[in-house]
Design an enzyme around this catalytic site. Structure first.
Site, PDB file in Angstrom:
ATOM      1  N   TRP A 138      37.684  -4.293  24.975  1.00 20.30           N
ATOM      2  CA  TRP A 138      37.354  -4.447  23.451  1.00 20.30           C
ATOM      3  C   TRP A 138      37.323  -3.138  22.634  1.00 20.30           C
ATOM      4  O   TRP A 138      37.637  -3.107  21.406  1.00 20.30           O
ATOM      5  CB  TRP A 138      35.946  -4.970  23.241  1.00 20.30           C
ATOM      6  CG  TRP A 138      35.520  -5.040  21.743  1.00 20.30           C
ATOM      7  CD1 TRP A 138      35.695  -6.152  21.030  1.00 20.30           C
ATOM      8  CD2 TRP A 138      34.829  -4.306  20.980  1.00 20.30           C
ATOM      9  NE1 TRP A 138      35.122  -6.062  19.819  1.00 20.30           N
ATOM     10  CE2 TRP A 138      34.549  -4.939  19.693  1.00 20.30           C
ATOM     11  CE3 TRP A 138      34.159  -3.012  21.097  1.00 20.30           C
ATOM     12  CZ2 TRP A 138      33.645  -4.099  18.631  1.00 20.30           C
ATOM     13  CZ3 TRP A 138      33.552  -2.337  20.204  1.00 20.30           C
ATOM     14  CH2 TRP A 138      33.270  -2.960  18.668  1.00 20.30           C
ATOM     15  N   HIS A 139      36.937  -1.918  23.122  1.00 18.15           N
ATOM     16  CA  HIS A 139      37.030  -0.660  22.231  1.00 18.15           C
ATOM     17  C   HIS A 139      38.532  -0.147  22.036  1.00 18.15           C
ATOM     18  O   HIS A 139      38.626   0.521  21.186  1.00 18.15           O
ATOM     19  CB  HIS A 139      36.275   0.387  23.248  1.00 18.15           C
ATOM     20  CG  HIS A 139      34.854  -0.059  22.949  1.00 18.15           C
ATOM     21  ND1 HIS A 139      33.961  -0.435  23.803  1.00 18.15           N
ATOM     22  CD2 HIS A 139      33.977   0.978  22.098  1.00 18.15           C
ATOM     23  CE1 HIS A 139      32.937  -0.521  23.374  1.00 18.15           C
ATOM     24  NE2 HIS A 139      32.477   0.512  22.374  1.00 18.15           N
ATOM     25  N   GLY A 140      39.372  -0.622  22.892  1.00 14.55           N
ATOM     26  CA  GLY A 140      40.767  -0.249  22.580  1.00 14.55           C
ATOM     27  C   GLY A 140      41.730  -0.495  23.601  1.00 14.55           C
ATOM     28  O   GLY A 140      41.393  -1.007  24.856  1.00 14.55           O
ATOM     29  N   PHE A 175      38.300   0.677  16.428  1.00 10.16           N
ATOM     30  CA  PHE A 175      38.015  -0.496  17.415  1.00 10.16           C
ATOM     31  C   PHE A 175      38.036  -1.790  16.578  1.00 10.16           C
ATOM     32  O   PHE A 175      37.819  -2.804  17.276  1.00 10.16           O
ATOM     33  CB  PHE A 175      36.739  -0.216  17.965  1.00 10.16           C
ATOM     34  CG  PHE A 175      36.503   0.913  18.718  1.00 10.16           C
ATOM     35  CD1 PHE A 175      35.478   1.826  18.667  1.00 10.16           C
ATOM     36  CD2 PHE A 175      37.771   1.476  19.224  1.00 10.16           C
ATOM     37  CE1 PHE A 175      35.486   2.884  19.211  1.00 10.16           C
ATOM     38  CE2 PHE A 175      37.752   2.941  19.851  1.00 10.16           C
ATOM     39  CZ  PHE A 175      36.583   3.722  19.927  1.00 10.16           C
TER      40      PHE A 175
END
Lengths: 333, 503
Positions: free
Chosen positions: B323-325, B503
């Protein structure tokens, strides 16, 4: 009652903002700007230009100049030749033709007789970087001549054209150093300060480097100057245009100019691309100004690192510069 | 429109004035809706259509799920809704990453042409408002909430500008009830909101942004540096990311408070966590609770045996990392945290009945050891988060774990960087000595005296923001003046964007 309370809170917020702004202004004006005047070489040099220097000799350029030239030695040599002139080392860190442009008018106004420009291959590459702080620092002291600004990019022009309030806000980055200097000057007398601490206003022998690199360190760094690094191309890039502009302006104001290709360590010199060297000298030939090449004059022992001279280096090189000045002076320029 | 821009302040004051003038809740909510869309338009231009799309799809899905009587039909609608909501996120965020993986794999397959990368711009906030929308749909499916009757109210919830760009991930159940009545801007919420906002500004623009140059200088060429610099940069990055993200959240919460809304807290002293599980209850709380409620529990949680529990935990954390990247280092970071959580679960279970190693050791000392050990591993994880290049990451991890005290100069020739590092190391030596001495004094006090431990715990865990907001006006004004002065003096030149915008 609620409305009154909200109004009081809003009034408190506005009052807090005003007090904070006033405190900030006082700090910048009475501590930071005072410190910048004393301790930032860019501003000290502008102050220097505001004094008359009729007949004096200036040497300008980057750290190669301020590390490599001792103006006292040059003055001694000139005096022995019967030439009584003051010589000033006005070298500045990372100086290049473009970065000197905003200060040119002030330099001319101090009316030196000769300006020696110390150059290196790095000064005529396609890079147009100028240290932001330098532009911001001088922005309030220089005239905004539109002519040379065509050579600068938008960010650089914006920094030069800072309004007083923008400059006030910009100077916050100097707060910590200024407070440190302020406390230092309270605790210690200025005459007890060391060489590094008085660098800004030293226009004679402003050298700073004390330790010499080992041979292996020089070899390691010398490798970065590979045949494709720091190239000088044949086209007329902004740095070259800036140099031509500078030469033109100096000569228009009857200031003689000499260009010196500064000495560099053989570990650097041996890695310079031949076409770079050729393009560099071809360009210097087009300037119409006398230039002298000292690039490969000295062995590695005369250099603290791959670019800057050490004690032995400047002690040997400064009289060479003095010889140049003597021969020009005696020829009647 | 950045939170620290003049345009935003004018925008905020306009919103506050309009809210204050229009007392009826419908008008207030209409203003919030229009201004939130305007805010998003100035930030992301035509991606405002995407925001509208996500809002509409999730709202309609909620309606359809609620009106469906058959559980199988509800499930189908839910699946379609989730796919529809995740497609834009997947496309904008993960398309290029997926193509990169596909192109790498296809070299081992029979001829397939390279699929091209697309020059995609990631819509700011897409991860956050998509998750808010997903939580609404799933909560309706699970029967936790009723669908919102008015579309415009739901649209306000999704697009509400304080939390739109970088969280917190707000649940419908936390926000929609607040729309039932009109809001009024009173002295209390003014003071609370501004106090929180000022603290957020200090964290982001003074602390985080001043850490950034040192962190960037070291992590851009980490192989030039020894363990001291790598550890220093890691600690600074941990401070930077905490202050950047929690600073944004404080500003968002403060703005919401000004307008009269309460958003959920997203951080609670994460670097005082005693174990990895506690860390995830204190760090990005709304994300970790989303992962728990909508991924971990959906996968079965801890109800299907130990092995399956560990599997569910690891998958949840891998998705958290993703999800963060769209990059391997984020997946590695997520997986690493999954392993930490598994390990903590494992040893907690196994060691429950094992007597304490040194029974006479004071509980205070045990607590400090637990915190230090936990943070050692948390900060190790930050290396994986920050350093994108895998070989650089391995280098940094090795320097963090196996201390290398070779103080030979960094490669000469990098003058500006050497000057920065020498300044840091000169300063760092004094700070390091001071820190070690202070730490020894602190530990001694703690060992000897429960009273001091209580005092320190109070200082570290107390809600000082609330205290400051409750101060008499003259002291509160003094706080405000000092904060503004610090901001004026200490904000660096070009302020980097909030880290979590990416993000």
């Amino acid at each position: 009652m609620n409305n009154n309370s909200i109004n009081v809170i809003i009034a408190s917020i506005i009052f807090s903002i005003i007090i904070a702004l006033v405190a900030y202004f006082l700090l910048i004006h009475f501590v930071v700007e005072v410190d910048l005047q004393k301790n930032q070489r860019e501003l000290a040099i502008l102050d220097f230009y505001e004094q008359p220097h009729d007949g004096d000799f200036f040497i300008i350029g980057s750290s190669l100049v301020y590390e490599g030239i001792d103006a006292y030695l040059i003055e001694d040599y000139l005096q022995k030749q019967g030439i009584n002139r003051s010589v000033y080392n006005l070298g500045m860190s990372a100086d290049k033709p473009l970065s000197r442009l905003p200060e040119l008018e002030k330099l001319i106004s101090s009316k030196p007789e000769v300006v020696v420009i110390g150059l290196n291959y790095d000064d005529l590459t396609n890079s147009t970087n100028i240290y932001d702080d330098r532009l911001a620092l001088v922005s309030q002291r220089i005239s905004r001549d539109e002519e040379y600004q065509t050579l600068l990019n938008d960010t650089q022009i914006k920094l030069l054209k800072q309004s007083p309030s923008e400059n006030l806000f910009y100077n916050r980055k100097f707060i910590l150093t200024s407070i440190y200097h302020f406390l230092r000057d309270i605790l210690f007398k200025r005459e007890n300060l060391n060489r590094g601490e008085t660098f800004a206003t030293n226009f004679k022998d402003p050298w700073n480097l004390k330790t010499n690199w080992t041979e292996s360190e020089k070899i390691e760094v010398g490798k970065k100057y590979n045949k494709n690094a720091t190239p000088v191309f044949s086209d007329l890039n902004p740095q070259k245009k800036a140099l031509l502009y500078t030469l033109n302006k100096l000569q228009q104001n009857n200031i003689e100019v000499i260009i010196v290709n500064m000495p560099i360590d053989p570990y650097y010199s041996n890695n310079i691309n031949e076409s770079t060297r050729q393009n560099f000298f071809d360009f210097l030939n087009t300037t119409g100004v006398p230039w002298f090449d000292y690039e490969r004059e000295y062995p590695s022992d005369f250099f603290a690192d791959t670019e800057h001279m050490n004690v032995a280096g400047r002690t040997n090189f400064s009289p060479k510069v003095a010889e140049l000045l003597t021969s020009f002076f005696k020829k009647g320029m | 429109m950045q939170f620290n821009s003049v345009e935003f302040f004018i925008f905020l004051i306009t919103v506050l004035l309009l809210i204050n003038c229009l007392r009826k809740s419908q008008y207030q909510q209409a203003i919030l809706l229009v201004t939130s869309y305007l805010f998003y338009y100035t930030t992301s231009n035509f991606f405002v259509i995407l925001l509208l799309f996500i809002t509409y799809i999730s709202y309609q899905s909620g309606e359809f799920i609620n009106s469906a009587s058959d559980p199988a039909r509800k499930k189908v609608i839910l699946a379609i809704a989730l796919i529809s909501l995740l497609i834009p996120l997947g496309f904008f965020k993960y398309y290029n990453f997926g193509i990169e993986i596909f192109n790498q794999i296809k070299t081992y397959l029979i001829f397939y042409p390279n699929l091209p990368n697309l020059d995609l711009i990631l819509p700011i906030g897409i991860s956050f408002f998509t998750f808010s929308a997903i939580s609404y749909v799933v909560d309706i499916y699970r029967g936790k909430i009723e669908p919102e009757k008015k579309f415009y109210k739901y649209a306000v919830f999704i697009s509400y500008f304080p939390h739109l760009l970088a969280g917190p991930i707000v649940r419908a159940g936390q926000f929609l009830p607040q729309l039932k009545k009109s809001v009024s801007i009173g002295p209390e919420n003014l003071k609370n909101g501004i106090t929180l906002m000022m603290w957020g500004f200090i964290k982001k623009f003074v602390i985080a942004d001043n850490c950034a140059p040192f962190v960037n200088a070291i992590f851009s060429h980490p192989t030039d540096f020894n363990s001291v610099y790598i550890i220093f940069a890691t600690i600074l990055f941990g401070i930077q990311i905490y202050c950047d993200f929690s600073g944004y959240i404080d500003i968002a919460l403060g703005i919401a408070e000004l307008i009269g809304f309460h958003l959920p807290k997203n951080f609670f002293r994460p670097y005082l966590s005693k174990n990895p599980t506690e860390f995830w209850r204190r760090w990005n709380i709304t994300l970790s609770s989303f992962i728990r409620d909508y991924i971990y529990i959906s996968l079965g949680g801890n109800r299907k045996g130990t092995i399956r529990t560990y599997f569910n935990l690891e998958v949840s954390m891998l998705l958290c990392g993703l999800w963060h990247g769209a990059a391997w280092n984020f997946i590695i970071w997520g997986g690493y945290h999954g392993v930490l959580l598994l390990f903590h679960k494992f040893i907690t279970k196994r060691l429950k009945f094992v007597p304490k190693l040194i029974p006479s050791l004071k509980e205070n000392f045990r607590l400090i050891i637990k915190i230090l050990v936990t943070q050692y591993f948390i900060f190790l994880g930050w290396i994986m988060f920050r350093v994108g290049n895998l070989s650089d990451m391995m280098y940094c991890i090795s320097k963090y774990v196996f201390i290398d005290l070779n103080f030979s100069k960094p490669k000469p020739g990098i003058w500006g960087l050497t000057a920065i590092i020498e300044t840091i190391s000169n300063l760092g030596i004094y700070i390091g000595i001071f820190t070690i001495v202070a730490f020894i004094v602190f530990i001694t006090l703690v060992l000897l005296n429960d009273y001091w431990m209580q005092k320190i715990t109070y200082i570290l865990t107390h809600d000082w923001i609330q205290n400051i907001a409750s101060l008499p006006l003259k002291y509160w004004s003094a706080y405000l003046t000092i904060m503004i002065f610090i901001l004026l003096c200490c904000t660096p030149g070009a302020s980097p964007e909030f880290i979590y915008y990416q993000f």
